[in-house]
Scaffold this motif. Structure first.
Motif, short mmCIF file in Angstrom:
data_model
loop_
_atom_site.label_atom_id
_atom_site.label_comp_id
_atom_site.label_asym_id
_atom_site.label_seq_id
_atom_site.Cartn_x
_atom_site.Cartn_y
_atom_site.Cartn_z
N THR A 117 0.81 -1.21 0.00
CA THR A 117 0.00 0.00 0.00
C THR A 117 0.84 1.25 0.00
O THR A 117 0.48 2.26 -0.61
CB THR A 117 -0.92 0.00 1.24
OG1 THR A 117 -1.69 -1.19 1.22
CG2 THR A 117 -1.85 1.20 1.22
N GLN A 136 0.65 4.68 -2.48
CA GLN A 136 0.48 6.05 -2.03
C GLN A 136 1.75 6.88 -2.23
O GLN A 136 1.86 7.99 -1.73
CB GLN A 136 0.10 6.05 -0.54
CG GLN A 136 -1.21 5.33 -0.27
CD GLN A 136 -1.49 5.19 1.21
OE1 GLN A 136 -0.65 5.50 2.05
NE2 GLN A 136 -2.67 4.71 1.54
N ARG A 177 -4.71 -3.82 -2.92
CA ARG A 177 -5.25 -3.26 -1.68
C ARG A 177 -6.78 -3.18 -1.74
O ARG A 177 -7.47 -3.53 -0.78
CB ARG A 177 -4.67 -1.86 -1.45
CG ARG A 177 -5.23 -1.14 -0.23
CD ARG A 177 -4.60 0.23 -0.08
NE ARG A 177 -4.81 1.05 -1.25
CZ ARG A 177 -5.89 1.79 -1.46
NH1 ARG A 177 -6.88 1.78 -0.59
NH2 ARG A 177 -6.00 2.52 -2.55
N ASN A 214 -9.42 -5.09 0.72
CA ASN A 214 -10.38 -4.35 1.55
C ASN A 214 -11.81 -4.75 1.24
O ASN A 214 -12.64 -4.93 2.15
CB ASN A 214 -10.20 -2.85 1.35
CG ASN A 214 -8.91 -2.33 1.97
OD1 ASN A 214 -8.18 -3.09 2.60
ND2 ASN A 214 -8.64 -1.05 1.80
N GLN A 271 -21.48 1.65 9.14
CA GLN A 271 -20.19 1.51 9.80
C GLN A 271 -20.36 1.07 11.26
O GLN A 271 -19.59 0.27 11.76
CB GLN A 271 -19.41 2.83 9.74
CG GLN A 271 -18.01 2.73 10.35
CD GLN A 271 -17.12 3.89 9.96
OE1 GLN A 271 -17.46 4.66 9.07
NE2 GLN A 271 -15.99 4.02 10.61
N GLY A 294 -18.73 -2.35 12.32
CA GLY A 294 -17.52 -2.06 13.08
C GLY A 294 -16.99 -3.23 13.88
O GLY A 294 -15.78 -3.52 13.85
N THR A 352 -10.15 -2.76 11.19
CA THR A 352 -10.04 -1.31 11.34
C THR A 352 -11.20 -0.65 10.62
O THR A 352 -11.66 -1.14 9.58
CB THR A 352 -8.71 -0.77 10.76
OG1 THR A 352 -8.62 -1.12 9.38
CG2 THR A 352 -7.51 -1.35 11.50
N ASP A 353 -11.67 0.48 11.14
CA ASP A 353 -12.80 1.17 10.54
C ASP A 353 -12.49 1.72 9.15
O ASP A 353 -13.39 1.90 8.33
CB ASP A 353 -13.26 2.32 11.45
CG ASP A 353 -13.91 1.81 12.73
OD1 ASP A 353 -14.32 0.63 12.76
OD2 ASP A 353 -13.98 2.59 13.71
N ASP A 354 -11.20 2.01 8.88
CA ASP A 354 -10.88 2.62 7.58
C ASP A 354 -11.02 1.64 6.42
O ASP A 354 -10.87 2.03 5.26
CB ASP A 354 -9.47 3.22 7.60
CG ASP A 354 -8.38 2.19 7.88
OD1 ASP A 354 -8.70 0.99 8.01
OD2 ASP A 354 -7.21 2.60 7.99
N LEU A 355 -11.31 0.36 6.70
CA LEU A 355 -11.57 -0.58 5.61
C LEU A 355 -12.82 -0.18 4.82
O LEU A 355 -12.97 -0.56 3.65
CB LEU A 355 -11.74 -2.00 6.15
CG LEU A 355 -10.45 -2.68 6.66
CD1 LEU A 355 -10.78 -4.01 7.33
CD2 LEU A 355 -9.48 -2.90 5.51
N ASP A 376 -13.47 2.89 4.00
CA ASP A 376 -13.19 4.09 3.21
C ASP A 376 -13.25 3.75 1.73
O ASP A 376 -12.55 2.86 1.24
CB ASP A 376 -11.81 4.65 3.55
CG ASP A 376 -11.73 5.20 4.96
OD1 ASP A 376 -12.80 5.36 5.58
OD2 ASP A 376 -10.61 5.46 5.44
#
Length: 435
Positions: free
Chosen positions: A15, A19, A344, A348, A375, A379, A384-387, A389
Motif C-alpha cells: 500500500t 500512495q 489493496r 479491503n 459503519q 464495526g 479497522t474502521d478505515d476498511l 473508506d
C-alpha cells in the motif's frame, strides 16, 4: 517489462507504494528501497564498503558465557565479511585474545581488506600488526608486525595501497592481497605523504631533516607503485583527481551524485513505555534536492551508500542492515502502483464482504440495509474502521437465504478509477470488474 525483482519489490512496498510513500520519485524514474536484510549481528561497531560496492566489512564484538561455569568468556572481536551479491557472510578475522585490539580496518582493493591491530605485552613494547583479509574467501594472514606506527592509504582507483611505517621508515606496496615490494625510506627525521597521482600509480612524499647547522633540509621523493621503487623527484603541483584516501579516517558516503540521491539522519521523538521520551536518529533517503523522502529506519547510528551500484547499509540496534534500491522507470512505476492499488482494493473489499456476512450470521441471516449506520453495524466485524473508506454498499438488505445466485450477486465495490471496480459478492469472493 517488469522483472521478478520489481514484482517482488511491489509486494514489499504494498500500500505504501500505491500512495507513493515508499518510492523516491523523479520525473522519468524512481527508486524503491527493498526490504532491509540483516548483514551482520550482534553488536556491530562499524562497517565499510569495498570499492566495488559488493562486500561489507564489519567489526563485531560480543561476549558469550562458559556453559559450565556461566562465567563470561573474553570478548570476541571479528572482522565479518558480507557479500551483498549472494547475501552470504563469513569471518575474515577473529580473536578472543584480550591482548589483541583491532584499531582500524578497511579495504585496499575490491576483494582484499586489512585490519590494523595492536598486540599488547606484559613485558615488551606493544606491537602493531597489519593483517590482510581475503574478503572473497574469508581467510587472513599477517603481513607485518612492528613496534612502529602503521598508516595505510588507498589509491584513488583502488588498484593498490601502501603501508607506511612512520618510525623505522620502511614501506610496503600492496597490490590486492600480495606484497609487490618492500623498500627503505630515506634517512629523514620526518616523512609524510603529499598525494597520490590521479591514476593511482605514483605517490609523492616529502622528507625533512635538520642539518648540522640545524636548518631544515626538505626533499621530495616519488614512489612508483608498479615497480615498488622510491627515487628523489621534484614534487609537481597537484592536478584534478590527485589525492589520497586515508583508510584510518574513512567517512560515511551520504550522497551519490550519479544517482541524484542522498541520505539524511534526522531526529525524532519516540515514546517509551514509562511515558518518558527518548531521541532517536531516523534515516531517510531522498532526492538530492530534498524532495520525495522515504523513511528507512527510525533508529540508526551510522549509514552509508555503497560506492557503486544501488545499495546502502546502516547500523541499528547493534546490527548491520543492507538495503538494495530497485530502480524502475516511470512506466514500470505506474504499473507497480496500479497493481498495488488493485491488490489493496480487492483485499479491503473482501474483508468488508466477510464483515457483512458475519453480521448476517448473527442476525438470523439478514443482511444489513444500506444507510448511515452501516459503519456502526459492521464495526465489530472489521479489523479497522478505515476498511470502509471508499466502499460503496449496493445490496438492498434482506434474507441472504433468498439470494438465488450468491456468486453473481454484488454486495458492494471500491472504485479503482478508469471505470474499474473491486467488487465483492454475496459468496465472499472479490474480483475486478470493468463497468
Amino acid at each position: 517489462m517488469i522483472t521478478r525483482a520489481l514484482a517482488l519489490g511491489l509486494m514489499i512496498a504494498g500500500t505504501a507504494a500505491a500512495q507513493n510513500k515508499n518510492v523516491v520519485l523523479f520525473d522519468t524514474h524512481g527508486y524503491i528501497p527493498f526490504v532491509a536484510e540483516v548483514a551482520a549481528n550482534p553488536v556491530v561497531r562499524k562497517f565499510c564498503w569495498s570499492p566495488n560496492g559488493r562486500y561489507l566489512a564489519a567489526r563485531r564484538e560480543w561476549t558469550t558465557f562458559n556453559p559450565n561455569t556461566l562465567k563470561p568468556l573474553p570478548v570476541e572481536t571479528t572482522i565479518y565479511i558480507y557479500d551483498a551479491q549472494t547475501s552470504r557472510g563469513w569471518n575474515g578475522f577473529q580473536t578472543r585474545d584480550e591482548k589483541i585490539t583491532v584499531m582500524n580496518f578497511g579495504w585496499h582493493s575490491n576483494e582484499f581488506a586489512h585490519a590494523l591491530v595492536t598486540v599488547g605485552s606484559d613485558t615488551d613494547v606493544p606491537k602493531n600488526r597489519l593483517v590482510v583479509i581475503d574478503g572473497a574467501r574469508g581467510t587472513h594472514r599477517t603481513l607485518m608486525e612492528t613496534e612502529s606506527n602503521i598508516t595505510v592509504v588507498r589509491a584513488p582507483n583502488s588498484n593498490g595501497a601502501t603501508a607506511w611505517l612512520t618510525d623505522d621508515h620502511r614501506a610496503f606496496v600492496l597490490l590486492d592481497g600480495g606484497t609487490r615490494g618492500q623498500f627503505a625510506m630515506p634517512d629523514r627525521e620526518r616523512m609524510w605523504m603529499l598525494f597520490y597521482s590521479a591514476d593511482g600509480k605514483r605517490i609523492y612524499l616529502e622528507g625533512v631533516k635538520l642539518d648540522e647547522a640545524k636548518s631544515i633540509d626538505a626533499r621530495h621523493y616519488m614512489v612508483d607503485l608498479s615497480a615498488a621503487t622510491l627515487t628523489p623527484a621534484p614534487c609537481p603541483e597537484p592536478k584534478d583527481g590527485d589525492l589520497f584516501f586515508d583508510l584510518q579516517d574513512e567517512e560515511e558516503l551520504h550522497e551519490r551524485e550519479d544517482l541524484q540521491l542522498k541520505l539524511e539522519i534526522g531526529t525524532n521523538v519516540a515514546s517509551l513505555t514509562e511515558g518518558a521520551t527518548a531521541r532517536k536518529s531516523s534515516l531517510w533517503i531522498m532526492r538530492d534536492d530534498g524532495k520525495s523522502p522515504v523513511l528507512l529506519s527510525a533508529d540508526v547510528e551510522y549509514a552509508s551508500f555503497a560506492p557503486t551500484g544501488t545499495r546502502l547499509a546502516y547500523t541499528s540496534n547493534n546490527a548491520l542492515w543492507m538495503v538494495n534500491l530497485i530502480r524502475a522507470s516511470a512506466e514500470q512505476l505506474e504499473l507497480l502502483i496500479g497493481s498495488a492499488e488493485q491488490t489493496r482494493a480487492l483485499s479491503n473489499a473482501r474483508q468488508v464482504g466477510m464483515a457483512i456476512l458475519m453480521y448476517a450470521a448473527d442476525e438470523d441471516d439478514i443482511l444489513p440495509p444500506p444507510g448511515p449506520d452501516l459503519q456502526q453495524k459492521l464495526g465489530p466485524y472489521l479489523k479497522t474502521d478505515d476498511l470502509l473508506d471508499g466502499f460503496v454498499y449496493t445490496f438492498g438488505g434482506g434474507d441472504i437465504g433468498k439470494v438465488a445466485n450468491p456468486s453473481q450477486t454484488e454486495l458492494g465495490y471500491i472504485s479503482l478509477g478508469g471505470g474499474r471496480r473491486a467488487v465483492v459478492y454475496a459468496d465472499g469472493h472479490a474480483s475486478v470488474v470493468n463497468k
